[in-house]
Scaffold this active site. Structure first.
Site, mmCIF file in Angstrom:
data_model
loop_
_atom_site.group_PDB
_atom_site.id
_atom_site.type_symbol
_atom_site.label_atom_id
_atom_site.label_comp_id
_atom_site.label_asym_id
_atom_site.label_seq_id
_atom_site.Cartn_x
_atom_site.Cartn_y
_atom_site.Cartn_z
ATOM 1 N N GLU A 136 -4.229 -9.979 3.157
ATOM 2 C CA GLU A 136 -4.997 -9.224 4.295
ATOM 3 C C GLU A 136 -6.638 -10.001 4.970
ATOM 4 O O GLU A 136 -7.130 -10.748 6.198
ATOM 5 C CB GLU A 136 -5.280 -7.864 4.115
ATOM 6 C CG GLU A 136 -3.880 -6.645 4.559
ATOM 7 C CD GLU A 136 -3.357 -6.414 3.217
ATOM 8 O OE1 GLU A 136 -2.883 -5.002 3.967
ATOM 9 O OE2 GLU A 136 -4.208 -6.713 2.699
ATOM 10 N N GLU A 195 0.969 -1.086 -0.396
ATOM 11 C CA GLU A 195 -0.380 -0.128 -0.255
ATOM 12 C C GLU A 195 0.551 1.029 0.177
ATOM 13 O O GLU A 195 0.683 2.372 -0.278
ATOM 14 C CB GLU A 195 -1.036 0.310 1.101
ATOM 15 C CG GLU A 195 -1.956 -1.275 1.262
ATOM 16 C CD GLU A 195 -3.014 -1.016 2.153
ATOM 17 O OE1 GLU A 195 -4.132 -0.700 2.050
ATOM 18 O OE2 GLU A 195 -2.431 -1.943 3.698
#
Length: 699
Positions: free
Chosen positions: A126, A106
């Protein structure tokens, strides 16, 4: 607390993130990165910034150990770093090496450019921890890679290597040679080219398949029964197409935080750490001697024997597969070849590799030929006299230092060690789960006399075989199968009392089990457990309740899928279970003979009656030291018996329910049954307001 340093190479400022071992974003590190970014912005000589990880170059996201705990008040976060990068007047180039996963990716996605070494892997895994990316990954990745690629990486958690990432548009360049030199050179090119330096947030997501969301949702509803995280990931990626970027970021964060606080996420994080804790065995450390195992022999060429042999071949270890029955041996080798040929046809292995692996398996018909093997695994029928005979014969032919293991599922491995007294220290159990070449779990049964060296050597081998090894003590059934007996007992009692096979299977698959117990029994073969029940019949307490349902099915030749009938009926060539009125009639007949009045049974009762025996027996296993820790029991049941990973395993699930509530139900059932006495450890923990997580025999 990690740090970040800034140095210059001409007009390029190089910020190195340094927080060993994986440069995770723990408190303090985002603030250090922000300070270095500010320095670079203030330095007129710096025209571009290269952001890299120290050490091997990996960059993880948040430290998983900190999940669920409050972030220190006033401390900058990863999102603050991302915001600063996107406001930077100077281009920022993320320089990726090793693994850039989760928050690490990210961070890279927020940079103006990304370069990486060829062996780098990037991903958003995730979902495996029960939540979607929470720092903009679901909004930026579709804008760079397209919606379809983003869904695969976010919803399924599938990482990609650098060449594929470049092809998808995630990376701007794959660099061969020195990565930092290549990154600085790339930065120089961007400086020379001048602005604009586009950000991911400024791009429009590309959607090639308008049906992708509906198709993915349908797939998830079938596959991810009861799980929230995969669907949450899907919803977040949809936002990238439906709402402006900043709104998508806000809504992604809200979904992330809700998922993070869920029981599902707590369970998945528990499993993450449990899989790491299971490797820690008291007395075994880096200093423990480990014997190299470069050759093995398997005695018994049945289903398990050939599966175990395939495990060794897949790991590149030569193995002899021994059986005195030449037809059985020929059948086993034909089955091994057929399996590899099937994998070649499906594109999972190259034909040359398949031949190499088949070539590592040598069929032999005499026990004397196992001499010279570093490890010999006995995999004959589950009958103690036969195993005793094999162990005596192995004692006569094996090398002095060879490790001898039994693949027994239930039997006393201490007794087998006593059969070969001069080899006691080198005898263990290695309980592979069927099919051995597929199932990840391996119970390593530690005998009372096994040396630490022998145990450490088998554990090292398990890792090489790609197995998740759990150390168990010696008792009937070890960890998994000892607990299984209570589970299957209640299934039979529930059938007698009024529940149908369909209702029992539906209740437990709705809970999240991979398969219902009646379907599992049909798949495994009802005759396997029937043979064991008949052998142990003389040990059965006649005063205790016993169900003859499964025995009666077997007496009719209904052994499951292999005979076309078990708890269900199966059409020729099909594995789909078909409810059978004959089974319902047989169950009703057995119930009537036992004087049992049948009734409707709710799904909640089915789940409690089937799963609470697991918890109760697990408590005994933990109390006796058969398992080192409760989380080891969870690993066994998740990886060996299909217990839902997203519920954290049997013992973690019980902690979530509350041991006081579990104990109260078992105590109530104990008043009406002779097999429900609460385990002492369960009673003690419930009275103290504690959970199984508070017990660690390995400490």
């Amino acid at each position: 607390m990690g740090g970040a340093g800034l140095e210059r190479d001409g007009a390029v400022g190089i910020i190195t993130i340094d927080n060993p071992p994986v440069n995770a974003m723990s408190p303090g590190l985002p603030g250090a990165i922000l300070a270095r970014l500010a320095e670079a912005q203030a330095d007129d000589a710096v025209e571009a910034v290269v952001l890299r990880g120290a050490g091997k170059g990996a960059l993880a996201g948040a430290d998983i150990r900190s999940f669920g705990t409050p972030w220190p008040e006033g401390e900058p976060t990863l999102r603050d770093v991302i915001a600063a990068i996107e406001l930077s007047a100077k281009p920022v180039i993320a320089t990726l090496a090793g693994y850039w996963l989760g928050g690490g990716l990210e961070l890279a996605l927020s940079c103006h450019y990304r370069v990486a070494s060829r062996k780098t892997q990037v991903g958003q895994p995730e979902v495996a921890l029960g939540f979607p990316p929470g720092a903009g990954g679901t909004q930026r990745l579709p804008r760079l890679a397209g919606v379809e690629a983003a869904l695969a990486m976010i919803v399924d958690g599938t990482p990609v290597d650098a060449p594929e990432a470049a092809e998808k548009g995630i990376l701007d360049r794959v660099i061969d040679g020195d990565l930092l030199e290549g990154a600085v050179a790339f930065a120089g090119e961007r400086i020379a080219a001048g602005p604009p330096h586009a950000l991911a947030r400024e791009r429009t997501p590309e959607l090639r398949d308008p049906d992708i969301f509906a198709a993915t949702r349908e797939r998830l509803e079938r596959r991810a029964r009861g799980q929230r995280a995969p669907l949450a990931c899907l919803e977040c990626v949809e936002l990238a197409l439906e709402v402006p970027f900043d709104e998508g970021i806000r809504r992604e964060r809200a979904i992330f935080e809700a998922c993070m606080a869920s029981a599902e996420s707590r369970a998945l994080r528990h499993v993450f750490f449990a899989e790491r804790a299971v490797r820690k065995v008291p007395g075994i450390g880096k200093e423990t001697s480990v014997r190299p195992i470069e050759s093995a022999a398997i005695v018994g060429a049945g289903t398990m024997g050939r599966g175990i042999a395939t495990c060794f071949a897949n790991a590149g270890i030569s193995v002899r597969l021994m059986d005195s029955d030449s037809q059985a041996l020929e059948h086993a080798m034909a089955g091994i070849r057929s399996e590899y040929e099937g994998r070649v046809k499906r594109g999972r292995i190259a034909a040359a590799d398949a031949e190499d692996r088949i070539g590592l398996i040598e069929p032999i018909e005499t026990l004397e030929r196992v001499a010279g093997a570093d490890l010999v695994i006995e995999a004959v029928f589950e009958e103690m006299p036969l195993k005793e005979e094999v162990f005596r014969a192995l004692d006569a032919v094996c090398d002095e230092g060879a490790i001898i293991a039994s693949n027994t599922s239930y039997l006393d491995v201490n007794h087998l060690a006593d059969i070969v007294p001069r080899r006691r220290g080198n005898v263990l159990g290695m309980h592979f789960f069927s099919p051995a070449q597929v199932m990840r779990l391996l119970e390593v049964v530690r005998t009372d006399s096994a040396t630490l060296e022998a145990l450490a050597s088998v554990l090292a081998l398990a890792k090489r075989l790609g197995k998740l090894a759990v150390v168990a003590g010696v008792c009937h059934g070890f960890i998994g199968n000892r607990m299984l007996e209570g589970y299957t007992r209640e299934v039979r009692f529930l059938l007698e009392e009024g529940a149908s096979p369909v209702e029992i299977d539906a209740a437990l698959t709705a809970f999240g089990m991979a398969m219902g117990p009646c379907s599992v029994a049909d798949l495994a073969g009802l005759d396997v457990s029937w043979r064991k029940r008949k052998a142990d019949a003389h040990l059965r307490d006649p005063a205790k309740r016993y169900s003859a349902v499964a025995d009666r099915l077997c007496e009719l030749g209904r052994f499951g899928q292999k005979t076309g009938a078990g708890y269900y009926r199966y059409e020729p060539g099909s594995r789909a279970p078909v409810p059978d009125p004959e089974v319902d009639a047989l169950i009703a007949e057995v119930a009537a003979e036992s004087g049992i009045e049948r009734r409707a049974i709710a799904a909640d009762e089915i789940v409690e009656r089937c799963l609470y025996p697991l918890v109760n027996e697990g408590a005994r296993i933990l109390d006796e030291g058969i398992a080192l820790r409760a989380s080891d029991i969870d690993i066994v049941w998740i990886n060996g018996y299909g217990f839902p990973r997203w519920r954290g395993g049997v013992m973690h699930w019980a902690d979530e329910v509350g041991l006081d509530a579990v104990h109260a139900t078992i105590a109530r059932l104990d008043e009406s049954g002779d097999h429900w006495e609460p385990a002492p450890l369960l009673s003690r923990l419930a009275s103290e307001g504690k959970g199984f997580a508070d017990v660690d025999r390995a400490a």
